[in-house]
Every structure is written in structure tokens, then in C-alpha cells.
Design an enzyme around this catalytic site. Structure first.
Site, short mmCIF file in Angstrom:
data_model
loop_
_atom_site.label_atom_id
_atom_site.label_comp_id
_atom_site.label_asym_id
_atom_site.label_seq_id
_atom_site.Cartn_x
_atom_site.Cartn_y
_atom_site.Cartn_z
N LYS A 83 22.85 -105.91 -64.07
CA LYS A 83 22.38 -105.50 -63.44
C LYS A 83 21.08 -105.25 -64.43
CE LYS A 83 24.79 -104.59 -59.23
NZ LYS A 83 26.04 -103.08 -58.92
N GLY A 84 21.57 -104.38 -65.65
CA GLY A 84 21.01 -103.58 -65.94
C GLY A 84 19.46 -103.25 -66.62
N ASP A 143 25.48 -103.41 -77.48
CA ASP A 143 26.22 -102.05 -77.72
C ASP A 143 26.73 -103.26 -78.19
OD1 ASP A 143 28.04 -100.24 -77.44
OD2 ASP A 143 28.52 -100.15 -75.66
C1 PRP Z 1 25.74 -103.32 -70.12
C2 PRP Z 1 24.48 -103.91 -70.67
C3 PRP Z 1 24.70 -105.20 -72.05
C4 PRP Z 1 26.64 -105.34 -72.04
C5 PRP Z 1 26.02 -104.85 -73.55
O1 PRP Z 1 26.73 -103.86 -68.83
O2 PRP Z 1 23.61 -103.96 -69.79
O3 PRP Z 1 25.02 -106.66 -70.04
O4 PRP Z 1 26.71 -103.78 -70.78
O5 PRP Z 1 27.58 -104.24 -73.91
P1 PRP Z 1 28.06 -104.69 -75.07
O6 PRP Z 1 26.76 -105.09 -75.97
O7 PRP Z 1 29.31 -104.30 -75.11
O8 PRP Z 1 29.08 -105.94 -74.23
P2 PRP Z 1 27.27 -103.62 -68.14
O9 PRP Z 1 28.21 -104.51 -68.37
O10 PRP Z 1 27.51 -102.22 -68.25
O11 PRP Z 1 26.80 -104.04 -66.53
P3 PRP Z 1 25.60 -103.77 -65.72
O12 PRP Z 1 23.98 -105.03 -66.30
O13 PRP Z 1 25.81 -104.23 -64.37
O14 PRP Z 1 25.46 -102.35 -65.63
#
Ligand code: PRP
Length: 219
Positions: A83-84, A143
Site C-alpha cells: 500500500k505504501g 529497506d
Molecule cells: C514496505 C515498503 C516496501 C517494503 C520495503 O512495505 O512499501 O514495499 O516494505 O522493505 P524491504 O526492502 O525490507 O523489503 P510493507 O511490507 O511495510 O507494506 P505496506 O507498503 O503495505 O506498508
């Protein structure tokens, strides 16, 4: 991005001040200039504003111009990672002066801590066939890179004409080169955890117009 350490004991957010909101809107006429929504001003978990709405919008205009030049004459497909990325893609799409198309994909990583666990699964697939398309994958944050590695492998198997990654934020320790990220808005320090502009804690704060440090309950 972050999940709450505990759902218990959180104070209810103060209601948004109707007068404050309309005053901000009325004088600026531009939502991007509204620095803070009042509910977060009263939230002890929301700390220093790292990137204001203006900072973000200026950078998006720059990236949009770069993408407009890079994809001239083509119709790129923007793939928003839910969703982010929903806020970022809404602004970025409007900063690209081309007839872009949009699609959405959702993935989830197992685990409940504030760090990403090691397994990613597809929660919602794209609606469109991306074979032969110029795909731009839009992330809010890279991340650990786990999500991006999974998505790149998944999407490349569908034979797009090209696949580029554009992220608003990259953590300093993320290996942007080996992850082959084409466009990065901002790089943040490894110790910073952010909320706002699509980034959440326990699904909250996504609607902040700026990016602020999240004051972790255990810090
Ligand atoms: C977050 C962000 C990325 C991912 C990055 O999504 O939107 O997709 O984490 O992290 P990484 O590089 O360690 O894999 P999240 O899983 O928090 O879901 P969201 O987007 O729904 O908040």
C-alpha cells in the site's frame, strides 16, 4: 512499513481541527504547503519532520521530468506496490508528461516485527499483461531490498520490454546498485524510521503530507 510494537495502550489521536485545516487550505490554496496535520502534532510517536511536503513535491517534479525525457514517445506502465506507494505514485504520475498507464500489485512479508522477515508472498496481482511493456516499478521505500528482489524476479519472468525501479526513499544500507534501482528520491540514514506520505505504523500515518521520524516505543 513499521508495525507497532504493541497495539495496547495507545492514546486516541486528537481530532483534526476543522478551523486549522480550513485556514491552511484557504490561505495557501495548495495542500502541499500544509506542513503538519494537527493530529500528529499531538502524537508523541511522531517526531521531527525529515522531509516537508514541499521537499517531496520538488523532488517528484525533478524525477517526473527525468522520466518524461527517458520515456519520450512511449507509454510506460507505472506499477504501484501497495500500500505504501499509493501517495507517491499519485503525485509522480501527474509529474510525468506522457500518457502513462497504472496498475497495482500487493505483496506481504511474513512476520510482525519492525524489521522485514525473509519471506515475501503475492497478495494482489496485476490486472494487466506486462509482456512487451515498459514497466516502471514504483516503491515508497527500499529497506532491506527483499521486496524488490522478489518483485523484480516475478515481473521479469513476464517478459516486459523494460523494467525500471523508482523509489521515493532508499535506506543508506540498501544496495541500490546491485538492486538496480534507476531512480531514488531521497536516501535516509539507517537509524531513521519514517512515517507519513504513504508510510505507516500499524496502518496509521499514511495520510500525512510529509515524512517524519517515528519515535519507536522502545527507543
Ligand atoms: C514496505 C515498503 C516496501 C517494503 C520495503 O512495505 O512499501 O514495499 O516494505 O522493505 P524491504 O526492502 O525490507 O523489503 P510493507 O511490507 O511495510 O507494506 P505496506 O507498503 O503495505 O506498508
Amino acid at each position: 512499513r513499521l508495525r507497532p510494537m504493541s497495539e495496547a495502550g495507545g492514546a486516541s489521536p486528537a481530532p483534526v481541527s476543522a478551523s486549522g485545516w480550513s485556514r491552511s487550505w484557504g490561505t495557501s490554496g495548495n495542500l502541499a504547503r500544509v506542513r503538519r496535520m494537527s493530529f500528529a502534532d499531538h502524537d508523541p510517536d511522531v517526531g521531527e519532520v525529515l522531509l516537508t511536503a514541499d521537499d517531496i513535491q520538488k523532488r517528484i517534479v525533478e524525477i517526473g521530468a527525468e522520466l518524461t525525457a527517458a520515456y519520450e514517445g512511449r507509454i510506460p506502465l507505472l506499477v504501484c506496490v501497495l500500500k505504501g506507494s499509493y501517495v507517491f505514485v499519485a503525485d509522480l504520475a501527474r509529474a510525468i508528461d506522457l500518457p502513462v498507464e497504472l496498475d497495482f500489485i500487493a505483496v506481504s512479508s511474513y512476520g510482525s516485527s519492525t524489521r522485514t522477515s525473509g519471506v515475501v508472498r503475492l497478495v494482489k496481482d496485476l490486472d494487466s499483461d506486462i509482456a512487451g511493456r515498459d514497466v516502471i516499478l514504483i516503491e515508497d521505500i527500499v529497506d532491506s531490498g527483499l521486496t524488490l528482489r522478489y518483485l523484480r524476479r516475478n515481473l521479469e519472468a513476464r517478459n516486459p520490454a523494460s523494467l525500471t525501479v523508482c523509489t521515493l526513499i532508499a535506506r543508506a544500507s540498501a544496495d541500490i546498485e546491485s538492486l538496480d534501482v534507476g531512480y531514488v528520491g531521497f536516501t535516509i540514514a539507517d537509524e531513521d524510521w519514517l512515517v507519513g506520505y504513504g508510510l505507516d505504523v500499524g496502518q496509521r500515518y499514511r495520510n500525512l503530507g510529509y515524512l517524519a521520524k517515528y519515535v519507536k516505543p522502545d527507543s
